[in-house]
Design a protein around this motif. Sequence first.
Motif, PDB file in Angstrom:
ATOM      1  N   ASN A 136       0.843  -1.195   0.000  1.00 23.58           N
ATOM      2  CA  ASN A 136       0.000   0.000   0.000  1.00 23.58           C
ATOM      3  C   ASN A 136       0.882   1.251   0.000  1.00 23.58           C
ATOM      4  N   VAL A 137       0.314   2.344  -0.463  1.00 25.85           N
ATOM      5  CA  VAL A 137       1.053   3.611  -0.532  1.00 25.85           C
ATOM      6  C   VAL A 137       0.278   4.673   0.240  1.00 25.85           C
ATOM      7  N   LEU A 138       0.983   5.351   1.133  1.00 27.41           N
ATOM      8  CA  LEU A 138       0.414   6.492   1.868  1.00 27.41           C
ATOM      9  C   LEU A 138       1.048   7.754   1.305  1.00 27.41           C
ATOM     10  N   TRP A 139       0.233   8.600   0.677  1.00 25.51           N
ATOM     11  CA  TRP A 139       0.741   9.723  -0.115  1.00 25.51           C
ATOM     12  C   TRP A 139       0.272  11.041   0.491  1.00 25.51           C
ATOM     13  N   LYS A 140       1.223  11.922   0.772  1.00 24.15           N
ATOM     14  CA  LYS A 140       0.881  13.277   1.202  1.00 24.15           C
ATOM     15  C   LYS A 140       0.482  14.064  -0.050  1.00 24.15           C
ATOM     16  N   TRP A 141      -0.836  14.313  -0.157  1.00 28.40           N
ATOM     17  CA  TRP A 141      -1.416  14.998  -1.319  1.00 28.40           C
ATOM     18  C   TRP A 141      -2.202  16.187  -0.801  1.00 28.40           C
ATOM     19  N   GLU A 142      -1.829  17.394  -1.231  1.00 23.52           N
ATOM     20  CA  GLU A 142      -2.381  18.611  -0.637  1.00 23.52           C
ATOM     21  C   GLU A 142      -3.715  19.038  -1.228  1.00 23.52           C
ATOM     22  N   GLY A 143      -4.138  18.422  -2.311  1.00 27.45           N
ATOM     23  CA  GLY A 143      -5.376  18.835  -2.964  1.00 27.45           C
ATOM     24  C   GLY A 143      -6.595  18.052  -2.505  1.00 27.45           C
ATOM     25  N   ASP A 144      -7.760  18.433  -3.032  1.00 25.01           N
ATOM     26  CA  ASP A 144      -9.008  17.747  -2.697  1.00 25.01           C
ATOM     27  C   ASP A 144      -9.364  16.688  -3.735  1.00 25.01           C
ATOM     28  N   ASP A 145      -9.185  17.010  -5.012  1.00 20.43           N
ATOM     29  CA  ASP A 145      -9.553  16.087  -6.077  1.00 20.43           C
ATOM     30  C   ASP A 145      -8.367  15.216  -6.462  1.00 20.43           C
ATOM     31  N   PHE A 146      -8.641  13.932  -6.640  1.00 18.94           N
ATOM     32  CA  PHE A 146      -7.591  13.005  -7.037  1.00 18.94           C
ATOM     33  C   PHE A 146      -8.186  11.973  -7.986  1.00 18.94           C
ATOM     34  N   PRO A 147      -8.430  12.332  -9.234  1.00 19.04           N
ATOM     35  CA  PRO A 147      -9.044  11.392 -10.180  1.00 19.04           C
ATOM     36  C   PRO A 147      -8.104  10.238 -10.515  1.00 19.04           C
ATOM     37  N   ASN A 168      -4.786   0.851  -3.971  1.00 19.71           N
ATOM     38  CA  ASN A 168      -3.865   0.608  -2.858  1.00 19.71           C
ATOM     39  C   ASN A 168      -3.217   1.892  -2.335  1.00 19.71           C
ATOM     40  N   VAL A 169      -3.737   3.039  -2.748  1.00 13.22           N
ATOM     41  CA  VAL A 169      -3.147   4.323  -2.350  1.00 13.22           C
ATOM     42  C   VAL A 169      -4.123   5.109  -1.469  1.00 13.22           C
ATOM     43  N   LYS A 170      -3.607   5.597  -0.324  1.00 10.70           N
ATOM     44  CA  LYS A 170      -4.373   6.468   0.559  1.00 10.70           C
ATOM     45  C   LYS A 170      -3.701   7.836   0.552  1.00 10.70           C
TER      46      LYS A 170
END
Length: 515
Positions: free
Chosen positions: A317-328, A333-335
Amino acid sequence: MHLLKLFGFLSLFFYSCECYKFLALFQTSTKSHYILASKLFKEIAKKGHEVTFITPFEEQTPTKNLNVVPVKTLQTFFCTRRNSMFEFESANPLEKAKFLFEISYNFTEHLIQSTEVQTLLKSDEKFDGVIIYQYLNEALLGVAHHFKAPVILFSSMPLYAPESFLLSHPNPPSYVPNILVEYTGRMNFWQRLRNTFYDTSMIAYYLWNYLPKHRELVRKYVPGGPDLYDFVNNASLILINSHVSANEAVPLVPNAVEIGGYHIEEPKALPQDLQKFLDDSKNGVILFSMGSIVQSTHFPEEKRRELFKTFAKLKENVLWKWEGDDFPGLPKNVKVMKWIPQSDVLAHPNVRAFISHGGLLSTMESVYHAVPIVGIPVMADQKMNIELAVSYGYAVAVPYPELREETLTKALDKVLNDPTYRNNIKKRSLIMKDRPIKPLDNALYWIEYVIRHEGAPHLRYPGMDLTWYQRNLLDVAGFVLLVIFSLVFVIVNICKLLFRGKSKAKVVSKKKKNN
């Protein structure tokens, strides 16, 4: 006898409980660096000292004895810069240096002219010490000079070449790489040549262009208009966020103290959903964060697609620091999370690798928790940090221009499946933890020490009072060369005179024979 022991104990008690009043100045709007500085100032306050903390940030959790004074005009400066950070990756070290000089001057000017600082300068406040977050902000030394208090500098990374030069700290380019190049201290001839060129160029620009601007800021905004050049290297102490576990060993003067990794604490409880995600990831977790300055949302679309393709085929699994709201199109396996308690996550046993920008704080947290790194460096010291981590055998570098599915997959395969990487970082972790005193306690001790000893002038080595050319023996070398040149000149002229004399004697002798 018992009375003497009791008196000694009471004396020690009252001595150790003496409280001081500090002014702390923090000028940048970088959240990770703020967290680092805030940690130090909070601990000073918890020891009973009074701290006035001027910063662009508002403190969410009040601390007794800590008076946070937010300067809001500084908070948005980086917002207009973040979009260009990835493009900035390809710039040469001199372009990067100029950029850092520019933004640092901007931060410093905004802070020193702010209503909050100006009000303080015009008040009758007294301080026992002034603590300054050190990074190309020399005008703030004028604030400390105004209060006639010992200056304590705090650097979030090893000293930059111009700062080392100005503070009279040894920084030989033969084995201390400039933080803007991707070298380790073991450089070949051409790397040493380039490193010397970059150091010399940056120091020249700093002294002749940048420092005079800070001199004018001091004259303009500090009452009395003192001359910055009179006290620019008078700091009593500098605390450096470095350590031989994550950085290379370098020579340090007595008033320079390494406290690298002091911000790392024992892991705290995680949010319930995050804890469950980590616990349930039986195949392991890969943490992905580009730090607080460079944001993942600014990845170009083509790079983002390469990341998606890589993550989608992983069993981890991948835990990703993503600063936005939309992630199309997010792989299953990614949070994603806007902010991740990074050190606490790295402490989880299921975290097997860290895809990182290579910032020093992130690197230190990886070392502390023994999590190998895949580095995608972009700016500042990140390339050097990753290059050093690669040389220590616990990281694989993926240069940003080469970031593709194939290169990232290959790098992840190495750190996940080759036990060498985890074994090497475990060794580094042991080095970081094996210290006679905790780095935070060490920092607090030395801060109190310089105040107790009225600035501790005895820690200044004599070279700090010499000019740069005297300290580097250029005047001696010049004198020796002058003497050698003079001797050669005299000898050559004596030889010429002797040769002319002999020539004239031969001519006279020849004329006599002809007659």
